[in-house]
Design a protein around this motif. Structure first.
Motif, PDB file in Angstrom:
ATOM      1  N   GLY A 134      51.547  37.975  28.240  1.00 13.57           N
ATOM      2  CA  GLY A 134      50.505  36.710  27.824  1.00 13.57           C
ATOM      3  C   GLY A 134      51.220  35.711  28.078  1.00 13.57           C
ATOM      4  O   GLY A 134      50.744  33.842  28.382  1.00 13.57           O
ATOM      5  N   ARG A 135      52.853  35.250  28.329  1.00 12.97           N
ATOM      6  CA  ARG A 135      53.285  34.131  28.856  1.00 12.97           C
ATOM      7  C   ARG A 135      53.755  34.067  29.915  1.00 12.97           C
ATOM      8  O   ARG A 135      54.542  35.022  29.833  1.00 12.97           O
ATOM      9  CB  ARG A 135      53.291  32.714  27.540  1.00 12.97           C
ATOM     10  N   LEU A 136      54.822  32.996  30.137  1.00 10.44           N
ATOM     11  CA  LEU A 136      55.707  32.247  31.488  1.00 10.44           C
ATOM     12  C   LEU A 136      56.950  32.299  30.427  1.00 10.44           C
ATOM     13  O   LEU A 136      57.201  31.688  29.350  1.00 10.44           O
ATOM     14  CB  LEU A 136      55.795  31.581  32.423  1.00 10.44           C
ATOM     15  N   LYS A 137      58.596  32.672  30.925  1.00  9.54           N
ATOM     16  CA  LYS A 137      59.307  31.978  29.925  1.00  9.54           C
ATOM     17  C   LYS A 137      59.817  30.007  30.307  1.00  9.54           C
ATOM     18  O   LYS A 137      59.521  29.872  31.619  1.00  9.54           O
ATOM     19  CB  LYS A 137      60.717  32.854  30.475  1.00  9.54           C
ATOM     20  N   MET A 138      60.189  29.573  30.210  1.00  7.03           N
ATOM     21  CA  MET A 138      60.948  28.044  29.737  1.00  7.03           C
ATOM     22  C   MET A 138      61.247  28.166  30.938  1.00  7.03           C
ATOM     23  O   MET A 138      61.735  26.828  31.666  1.00  7.03           O
ATOM     24  CB  MET A 138      61.080  27.783  28.612  1.00  7.03           C
ATOM     25  N   LEU A 139      61.933  28.714  31.771  1.00  5.85           N
ATOM     26  CA  LEU A 139      62.865  28.806  32.877  1.00  5.85           C
ATOM     27  C   LEU A 139      61.752  28.689  33.494  1.00  5.85           C
ATOM     28  O   LEU A 139      62.417  28.221  35.357  1.00  5.85           O
ATOM     29  CB  LEU A 139      63.849  29.938  33.184  1.00  5.85           C
TER      30      LEU A 139
END
Length: 214
Positions: A4-9
């Motif tokens: 449901g989301r992307l990693k901050m990197l």
């Protein structure tokens, strides 16, 4: 990536690509062969999650530059040279050595966690025996680092650069080598030179019109 989301990197990297006037195509490693086939030309660089770098290496042409999000963060958030030098200490590790794995965030580990499961497993395979692994998270960072043979830090995406540099300075003061997830994983998998090469080459080039597969 977490469901449901992307990693901050990954978000950091895509933002930098856009700011540099580059073009980013985003895909999972399973679709990489199809992406490479459909592009009119080869991408200028492929940036992958550390955990699938070796898989992507087996897919991408040998003349396409590749690195990982974590290695890019080593340059963005820390002392790239110190972390690269610290990686070489992996080669002198022996079974039973004490290694600190430090995470900046306080996520809830699930399944095949990179810091608690994957890296310890790769280290054990590399030295042919278990190591004494200690894992810290968030602001928890040992005052006494001298008892460790190596510190392996995450990409520090939730830290500012000053915070990561402070941790590197503490390791230097204790004469303990320090590296990060991306550098350690590519070293353990035998892909270190290929993953590091783009950071020495692309810094000398004009970033305009660079096509990047993420």
């Amino acid at each position: 990536a977490p469901k449901g989301r992307l990693k901050m990197l990954q978000v950091h990297c895509m933002r930098e690509i856009l700011d540099a006037g580059g073009m980013a195509m985003i895909t999972k490693e399973t679709e990489l062969p199809m992406v490479l086939e459909r592009l009119n030309g080869q991408p200028d660089i492929i940036v992958t999650d550390s955990q699938v770098f070796n898989k992507c290496v087996s897919i991408a042409p040998s003349n396409v530059r590749m690195t990982t999000f974590s290695i890019l963060m080593a340059r963005f958030k820390g002392d790239f040279g110190e972390l690269a030098e610290g990686t070489q200490a992996i080669g002198s590790l022996k079974a039973g050595d004490k290694v600190l794995i430090a995470e900046a965030c306080t996520h809830h580990p699930i399944g095949d966690d990179i810091g608690r499961v994957q890296i310890p497993r790769l280290l054990a395979e590399y030295v042919s025996g278990p190591l004494d692994i200690e894992v810290t998270a968030g602001r928890d960072f040992p005052d006494d680092l001298s008892r460790y043979k190596l510190i392996i830090h995450c990409g520090a995406c939730v830290f500012n650069r000053k915070e990561m540099l402070w941790r590197i300075e503490q390791a230097e003061a204790a004469h303990v080598p320090i590296t990060n997830y991306g550098m350690a994983i590519t070293y353990l998998q035998g892909d270190f030179d290929r993953a590091m090469e783009p950071l020495f080459v692309l810094s000398k080039q004009n970033p305009e019109n660079i096509k990047i597969a993420v």
